[in-house]
Design an enzyme around this catalytic site. Structure first.
Site, PDB file in Angstrom:
ATOM      1  CG  ASP A  81      -1.863   1.192   1.156  1.00 24.53           C
ATOM      2  OD1 ASP A  81      -2.284   1.577   0.217  1.00 24.53           O
ATOM      3  OD2 ASP A  81      -2.285   1.367   2.269  1.00 24.53           O
ATOM      4  CD  GLU A  94      -5.444   6.629  -1.013  1.00 23.55           C
ATOM      5  OE1 GLU A  94      -6.595   6.278  -0.643  1.00 23.55           O
ATOM      6  OE2 GLU A  94      -4.595   5.978   0.184  1.00 23.55           O
ATOM      7  CD  GLU A  95      -2.528   5.144   2.745  1.00 18.61           C
ATOM      8  OE1 GLU A  95      -3.628   5.400   3.387  1.00 18.61           O
ATOM      9  OE2 GLU A  95      -2.119   4.193   2.306  1.00 18.61           O
ATOM     10  CG  ASP A 141      -4.570   2.332  -2.973  1.00 21.16           C
ATOM     11  OD1 ASP A 141      -3.539   1.529  -2.560  1.00 21.16           O
ATOM     12  OD2 ASP A 141      -5.358   3.055  -2.528  1.00 21.16           O
TER      13      ASP A 141
END
Lengths: 464, 464
Positions: B299, B333-334, B361
């Site tokens: 990830d 993104e996180e 993802d």
């Protein structure tokens, strides 16, 4: 009277409706299969069984103490499920022992050595006590021996370095394409005067684990047999590169493995008797023996506990099979297939009618489907069930072989099948010290067991 | 003249036939897709790139030095592929820092303590310097806060212990069903006077890794915010059992994470210009940032290198796209989605026409298929390609979401898609120190990249 009759009639109707409803609810295929998967994923016992087999017992080579411990343990666990019968089926098995750890190096110039990771192939003879040191010649598979001929091979060690083909999607196909160098490499090379053979591990990955596996001398005289060892893929690449720079490299290896006389062992068998067709037998299993380097979690502890789990799932979901469903944990698949042969022999001698046999011996990975060895007619029937498996992402229903242990049962009346898990990681582990419990994912294992139980449920319900 | 004319005509015919034949051979979909898979499995670069990202750089939290190193490294690698253009797209990102390792224990009777593994949730405030020690109350999800009310919650730590449902086959569905307690648990519990929250890790497996992940205070005032941490599943079970025996348990935890001002960062972008329709853009990517506990291999290092690999595979197989194919490695993104938002904003401001966006993802596991966010008409077209993927055991073509980073591109003209790898192992690793390179299988990673490249090839060839 009339009134009473009416009441009775109404009651009967109510009972009929109620039972029909319950009956219907119990036998919907989608519902039963969902119950099986839900139960496997929330109350499965297979992972705990595999933990014990792997971490409390360990590698279970035929004829070893661990193999016997595994027999005792799985029999006790099957007994505890409350099935109808659990028994041991005697079978004599070969006993091969690795001995002290193998040792190998190659020498580029006198005194300059590089140690490499090897392990004896199963069934190999030992080297002389002082080991073997000789020139080494690389070949790209057995076919190349003839091309090189006795002139180039005699007095040398042959290095079989044909790699597994990475472009095949099914890694078992890559394995099949080059495993002959492991199985028959020593026998063939000895015909050209080789002193020993070193075989590239059957592994698609580059790593430091040598992978053992069975090899055979056929009916070669004992004094003509030469020792055979596997070398890790990293070491194989290093050796190959070094040989290109310097073909005069000497290779040394030493191993003191030994074949003993056959010993007593057992297949472990348990069954639930069928309610209406007890004489029709559905059999499923894996093999309880393993190689000795790892703990045999994927090969084939996984297949054993998944097969045991099928009985557990039938018990837990309250499914009572019409036909007799029987789990067999076969002994000695790896180096003899004695358990599979014995089971078929006894079944034939007792005139047992097997309608279906399913093996799980491809690792405890996410199930992708099944392969079937059957008539076209039976296969058409089976394909009719395929959509029931799609919610579980099980899509692969193809013709193909069942499995080694159930192979001896083959006749025109039986359908043989193999569970087909995702194969990408299998050969990272297979027959090496890297085949360990921590490499098995609980859910992947459980999904495989649920897939097996669902297929067996359908075969039991609809027959062939 | 006549003869010469005839010869010329024959020559023309020959040339036309030859070119048609070559042309035909080059564009057979089966053949091009086989070339893509073969090349990925034998000459892929993704695994080496991921090794570098994971083991030479490590976790790449937005705003960190590692995130910048990853930008520099991936840009250099994309440059080396010889594509038409590589550039960095500036974007400001939040910077949250974990600080020194968190510490927690529970106390059953004064002085009798059991340490438990926790980690701060991303975006959480610190505890006071001396930590927080208070009674702890277990709830089965956010909904239960209202049932308990302020009376039972005020002055306590809330322990959100709703587990992921093991019976769902798609583990992302299990995640969606209970991730609200991680994301909004602190905000909601603070409304009832809680002092802090401890959240069961989003993990189906029982192990000792706490799993971080984003949480939000919405627009809550800074002085009203309470700290939030995740606890490992093993520790959550232990705490829950202990609470049943003794509801008076005190819980202590300490963390000193901090939110800093936004900092400059970048999306990394590279493209091959289309030969005949360069204005139609096909975009694909993953996110380059990761959490800080592991090295972010699954990830989403995997998604990044798979997306980069698509360009490599087009180059290596000699495929020249008609449309512009563009990889984007999204930043943040996180904990912010700033990269995805910025990319869509710039695309809109430049009137770029995106026809297709594909995100990877969901981990570098064996690809099972794709999900599509599209019109029914486009989806029918896509399903026509499904059989081309079956030789690679890629069967899952379903409607569903594309991915977080490409979400902001959504409009009526674009098809969004997500690569769907096998999900069984994903949450064993997700957002924990167990998300590491050694947990990625090279072949599984490569098969995912080949599946992406094959789908992009088809979209490029046939359009929507």
């Amino acid at each position: 009277m009339k009134n009473s009759y009416r009441v009775k009639n109404k009651l009967t109707l109510l009972i009929v409706i109620t039972f029909s409803y319950l009956g219907f609810a119990q036998i919907t295929d989608q519902e039963q299969i969902k119950k099986i998967y839900d139960t496997a994923l929330s109350q499965g016992k297979g992972y705990d069984w595999l933990n014990y087999l792997s971490n409390q017992i360990g590698g279970r080579l035929s004829g070893s103490i661990q193999a016997q411990q595994a027999i005792d343990y799985t029999k006790a666990q099957l007994d505890s499920l409350g099935v109808d019968e659990v028994w041991l089926q005697p079978v004599m098995v070969p006993k091969w022992v690795r001995g002290t750890p193998e040792f190998a190096y190659f020498e580029t110039t006198p005194g300059v050595t590089t140690n490499v990771a090897i392990c004896a192939l199963g069934g190999s003879v030992a080297t002389p006590q002082q080991g073997i040191k000789a020139g080494i010649i690389e070949v790209d598979g057995i076919e190349q021996l003839t091309v090189l001929g006795k002139d180039k091979i005699e007095g040398k060690i042959v290095f079989f370095n044909k790699p597994m083909d990475p472009t095949l999607i099914n890694t078992f196909s890559s394995y099949s394409n080059c495993v002959d160098q492991r199985y028959a490499g020593a026998l063939e090379a000895s015909k050209f005067g080789a002193l020993g053979v070193i075989v590239r591990s059957m592994n698609l990955r580059l790593d430091d684990f040598p992978h053992t596996g069975s090899m055979s001398y056929g009916d070669q005289l004992v004094n003509e047999r030469i020792p055979a060892a596997a070398i890790s893929t990293n070491a194989a690449d290093l050796l190959s590169t070094s040989l290109k720079l310097n073909p005069e490299i000497k290779f040394y290896f030493k191993q003191n493995c030994k074949q003993f006389d056959d010993v007593q062992s057992f297949n472990v068998i348990a069954e639930i008797k069928g309610t209406s067709k007890p004489d029709e037998i559905i059999v499923f299993g894996g093999h309880l023996d393993s190689w000795d380097l790892g703990d045999g979690a994927h090969d084939d502890g996984a297949g054993c506990v998944q097969s045991m789990e099928v009985l557990n799932l039938f018990k837990k979901t309250g499914y009572k099979p019409k036909r007799t469903v029987r789990v067999v944990l076969f002994m000695n698949e790896e180096n003899g297939l004695r358990g599979g042969n014995k089971y078929a022999e006894v079944a034939a001698s007792q005139n047992e009618k097997h309608i279906f046999a399913l093996e799980s011996d491809s690792g405890g990975f996410t199930p992708r489907g099944f392969s079937f060895d059957s008539t076209d007619k039976d296969f058409e029937k089976i394909k009719g069930w395929k959509s029931l498996f799609e919610p579980y992402l099980v899509h692969y229903f193809e013709k193909g072989s069942g499995g080694a242990d159930i192979g001896p049962l083959k006749n025109e009346d039986i359908v043989l099948a193999g569970l087909r898990p995702d194969s990408q990681r299998y050969f990272d582990h297979h027959h090496s010290e890297n085949d360990t419990f921590d490499q098995v994912n609980k859910r992947e294992l459980e999904l495989g067991a649920a897939s097996m139980a669902s297929l067996i449920y359908l075969v039991d319900k609809y027959g062939f």
